[in-house]
Scaffold this motif. Structure first.
Motif, PDB file in Angstrom:
ATOM      1  N   LEU A 102       7.120  -1.233   5.490  1.00  0.00           N
ATOM      2  CA  LEU A 102       6.150  -0.920   4.441  1.00  0.00           C
ATOM      3  C   LEU A 102       4.781  -1.255   5.139  1.00  0.00           C
ATOM      4  CD1 LEU A 102       7.953  -2.484   1.423  1.00  0.00           C
ATOM      5  CD2 LEU A 102       8.436  -0.409   2.511  1.00  0.00           C
ATOM      6  N   THR A 103       3.960  -0.535   4.551  1.00  0.00           N
ATOM      7  CA  THR A 103       2.384  -0.866   4.750  1.00  0.00           C
ATOM      8  C   THR A 103       1.768  -1.671   3.895  1.00  0.00           C
ATOM      9  OG1 THR A 103       2.489   1.250   6.054  1.00  0.00           O
ATOM     10  CG2 THR A 103       0.328   0.201   5.348  1.00  0.00           C
ATOM     11  N   TYR A 104       0.980  -2.829   4.160  1.00  0.00           N
ATOM     12  CA  TYR A 104       0.697  -3.664   3.029  1.00  0.00           C
ATOM     13  C   TYR A 104      -0.771  -3.631   2.967  1.00  0.00           C
ATOM     14  CZ  TYR A 104       5.304  -5.346   3.248  1.00  0.00           C
ATOM     15  OH  TYR A 104       6.712  -5.495   3.327  1.00  0.00           O
ATOM     16  N   LEU A 105      -1.294  -4.189   1.603  1.00  0.00           N
ATOM     17  CA  LEU A 105      -2.959  -3.942   1.255  1.00  0.00           C
ATOM     18  C   LEU A 105      -3.296  -5.412   1.065  1.00  0.00           C
ATOM     19  CD1 LEU A 105      -5.528  -2.111   0.647  1.00  0.00           C
ATOM     20  CD2 LEU A 105      -4.732  -2.209  -1.431  1.00  0.00           C
ATOM     21  N   ILE A 106      -4.298  -5.867   1.718  1.00  0.00           N
ATOM     22  CA  ILE A 106      -4.651  -7.083   1.440  1.00  0.00           C
ATOM     23  C   ILE A 106      -6.172  -7.113   0.761  1.00  0.00           C
ATOM     24  CG2 ILE A 106      -5.307  -9.469   2.412  1.00  0.00           C
ATOM     25  CD1 ILE A 106      -3.422  -8.784   4.708  1.00  0.00           C
TER      26      ILE A 106
ATOM     27  N   ASP B 201      -6.894   5.864  -4.008  1.00  0.00           N
ATOM     28  CA  ASP B 201      -7.183   6.285  -5.210  1.00  0.00           C
ATOM     29  C   ASP B 201      -5.844   6.819  -5.938  1.00  0.00           C
ATOM     30  OD1 ASP B 201      -6.899   8.629  -3.726  1.00  0.00           O
ATOM     31  OD2 ASP B 201      -8.915   9.464  -4.600  1.00  0.00           O
ATOM     32  N   ASP B 202      -4.785   6.359  -5.619  1.00  0.00           N
ATOM     33  CA  ASP B 202      -3.524   6.960  -6.112  1.00  0.00           C
ATOM     34  C   ASP B 202      -3.105   8.305  -5.749  1.00  0.00           C
ATOM     35  OD1 ASP B 202      -3.175   4.292  -7.424  1.00  0.00           O
ATOM     36  OD2 ASP B 202      -4.379   4.988  -9.151  1.00  0.00           O
ATOM     37  N   ALA B 203      -3.724   8.566  -4.644  1.00  0.00           N
ATOM     38  CA  ALA B 203      -3.521   9.905  -4.011  1.00  0.00           C
ATOM     39  C   ALA B 203      -2.090   9.964  -3.539  1.00  0.00           C
ATOM     40  CB  ALA B 203      -4.404  10.474  -3.131  1.00  0.00           C
ATOM     41  N   PRO B 204      -1.189  11.017  -3.594  1.00  0.00           N
ATOM     42  CA  PRO B 204       0.131  10.965  -2.798  1.00  0.00           C
ATOM     43  C   PRO B 204       0.071  10.674  -1.327  1.00  0.00           C
ATOM     44  CG  PRO B 204      -0.260  13.028  -3.551  1.00  0.00           C
ATOM     45  CD  PRO B 204      -1.477  12.202  -4.072  1.00  0.00           C
ATOM     46  N   LEU B 205       1.069   9.919  -0.782  1.00  0.00           N
ATOM     47  CA  LEU B 205       1.242   9.708   0.468  1.00  0.00           C
ATOM     48  C   LEU B 205       1.694  11.289   1.285  1.00  0.00           C
ATOM     49  CD1 LEU B 205       1.727   8.060   3.208  1.00  0.00           C
ATOM     50  CD2 LEU B 205       4.121   8.059   2.428  1.00  0.00           C
ATOM     51  N   ARG B 206       0.972  11.504   2.305  1.00  0.00           N
ATOM     52  CA  ARG B 206       1.560  12.800   3.170  1.00  0.00           C
ATOM     53  C   ARG B 206       1.885  12.298   4.174  1.00  0.00           C
ATOM     54  NH1 ARG B 206      -3.685  16.972   3.602  1.00  0.00           N
ATOM     55  NH2 ARG B 206      -1.751  18.314   3.972  1.00  0.00           N
TER      56      ARG B 206
ATOM     57  N   PHE C 182       0.781  -0.999  -0.304  1.00  0.00           N
ATOM     58  CA  PHE C 182       0.158   0.152  -0.181  1.00  0.00           C
ATOM     59  C   PHE C 182       0.773   1.259  -0.044  1.00  0.00           C
ATOM     60  CE2 PHE C 182      -2.470   3.098   2.551  1.00  0.00           C
ATOM     61  CZ  PHE C 182      -3.492   3.519   1.653  1.00  0.00           C
ATOM     62  N   SER C 183       1.819   1.265   0.906  1.00  0.00           N
ATOM     63  CA  SER C 183       2.883   2.397   0.972  1.00  0.00           C
ATOM     64  C   SER C 183       4.230   2.018   0.877  1.00  0.00           C
ATOM     65  CB  SER C 183       2.690   3.236   2.094  1.00  0.00           C
ATOM     66  OG  SER C 183       3.577   4.310   2.402  1.00  0.00           O
ATOM     67  N   ASP C 184       5.009   2.317   0.300  1.00  0.00           N
ATOM     68  CA  ASP C 184       6.605   1.805   0.365  1.00  0.00           C
ATOM     69  C   ASP C 184       7.333   2.817   1.295  1.00  0.00           C
ATOM     70  OD1 ASP C 184       6.992   4.003  -0.937  1.00  0.00           O
ATOM     71  OD2 ASP C 184       7.659   2.797  -3.104  1.00  0.00           O
TER      72      ASP C 184
ATOM     73  N   LEU D 176       2.844  11.178  11.503  1.00  0.00           N
ATOM     74  CA  LEU D 176       1.423  10.555  11.065  1.00  0.00           C
ATOM     75  C   LEU D 176       1.354  10.684   9.493  1.00  0.00           C
ATOM     76  CD1 LEU D 176      -1.682  10.098  11.835  1.00  0.00           C
ATOM     77  CD2 LEU D 176      -1.991  12.609  11.551  1.00  0.00           C
ATOM     78  N   LEU D 177       1.017   9.567   9.216  1.00  0.00           N
ATOM     79  CA  LEU D 177       0.879   9.345   7.571  1.00  0.00           C
ATOM     80  C   LEU D 177      -0.437   9.267   7.023  1.00  0.00           C
ATOM     81  CD1 LEU D 177       3.525   7.705   8.839  1.00  0.00           C
ATOM     82  CD2 LEU D 177       3.866   7.348   6.462  1.00  0.00           C
ATOM     83  N   GLU D 178      -0.842   9.735   5.903  1.00  0.00           N
ATOM     84  CA  GLU D 178      -2.305   9.682   5.397  1.00  0.00           C
ATOM     85  C   GLU D 178      -2.222   9.472   4.001  1.00  0.00           C
ATOM     86  OE1 GLU D 178      -4.783  13.099   4.712  1.00  0.00           O
ATOM     87  OE2 GLU D 178      -3.534  14.232   6.149  1.00  0.00           O
ATOM     88  N   MET D 179      -2.968   8.618   3.616  1.00  0.00           N
ATOM     89  CA  MET D 179      -3.097   8.166   1.980  1.00  0.00           C
ATOM     90  C   MET D 179      -4.253   7.740   1.516  1.00  0.00           C
ATOM     91  SD  MET D 179      -0.207   6.481  -0.513  1.00  0.00           S
ATOM     92  CE  MET D 179      -0.641   4.997  -0.099  1.00  0.00           C
ATOM     93  N   GLY D 180      -4.904   8.189   0.479  1.00  0.00           N
ATOM     94  CA  GLY D 180      -6.290   7.332  -0.045  1.00  0.00           C
ATOM     95  C   GLY D 180      -6.179   6.209  -0.773  1.00  0.00           C
TER      96      GLY D 180
END
Length: 289
Positions: free
Chosen positions: A270-274, A43-48, A7-9, A37-41
């Protein structure tokens, strides 16, 4: 079958506390040790990535515009738009060398928050109950309290002591989220320690197995019904995300790794998406009074 992807590298020293904000369609999580603090949608929005002035561990949704942040400095209200922080309550555990750790919101709007020693001192861990301005300790004598989650009907709480490799089951009052009986052992975990957790719409407890490269799903009777393997050894916490809460993100960490170990396990942190056949529950908003 489940599909695991990244999800996020952005590699987190200690990734933790993921949550989904439905009003913002955004996932939030922390790097505790780096004060981020990290945030991300989705929908391919950039990581903040947001710098924080403290070590924060929990972001409980107050409304569409604010989080209640639990940290080693206290409880803070944070504007999602501006990042402005307002102290809501100073740090509540006055014992030296402690910090906030895990947390989740009960269907009643009560927030359970754990504290622990920075050096993992046995017995220094506690779980606290907060609701509408009232805060009290409710569970004592733990080391690393984790896996705080609640059944869909609000009558059962789960929590773990990671170093003891035990997940507990606790009866609670569905109207208040306060304990209403003695805790009981739910499961003795092997092949790693039970870290963060969440419960899905079918009542399954999804638990990140720190040191075990996996997320495990348990039925309400305490049987493992599913295990999903992940590339990172130190997986830390899952959260259901997406408009239908049918995807799972899982944080991880490279805490304690030297340069050689990090090179050998580049997936750590890393943060993973299942993606799989499951559906989560929307986390209630916390009542702040």
């Amino acid at each position: 079958m489940s599909k695991v992807s990244v999800f996020s590298d952005h590699a987190c020293h200690l990734g933790e506390g993921p949550s989904w904000h439905p009003g913002r369609a955004t996932a939030f999580w922390f790097d505790i040790l780096e004060r981020k603090l990290l945030e991300m949608g989705l929908d391919d929005a950039p990581l903040r990535v947001h710098d924080l002035p403290f070590h924060a561990t929990v972001a409980a949704r107050v409304d569409d515009d604010r989080h209640l942040i639990a940290s080693d400095a206290g409880l803070y209200l944070r504007s999602i738009d501006t990042g402005a922080l307002i102290e809501h309550r100073p740090f509540w555990d006055d014992r030296p060398g402690t910090r906030s750790n895990d947390g989740a919101v009960h269907p009643s709007g009560a927030l359970w928050i754990s504290t622990m020693g920075w050096r993992f001192e046995p017995g220094l861990g506690r779980i606290w109950w907060y609701r509408a301005g009232e805060l009290r300790p409710i569970i004592e004598g733990l080391t690393i309290p984790n896996a705080i989650a609640f059944s869909p009907d609000g009558r059962t709480a789960y929590f773990s002591d990671t170093l003891e490799h035990v997940i507990y089951r606790q009866a609670v009052d569905p109207a208040t989220g306060l304990p209403s009986g003695d805790r009981r052992v739910f499961f003795h975990v092997s092949g790693g320690g039970p870290d963060g957790a969440t419960v899905d719409a079918d009542g399954l407890l999804w638990n990140a197995r720190w040191g075990g490269y996996a997320v495990d799903a348990y039925d309400p009777d305490g049987h493992i019904v599913r295990t999903i393997s992940l590339p990172a050894r130190q997986v830390s916490c899952p959260a259901f995300v997406g408009p239908d809460l049918d995807r799972l993100i899982v944080t991880s960490a490279f805490e304690g790794y030297d340069a050689e170990r990090r090179a050998a396990e580049p997936e750590a942190g890393l943060t993973y998406l299942i993606d799989g056949p499951f559906r989560g529950l929307p986390e209630p908003a916390v009542l702040i009074g």
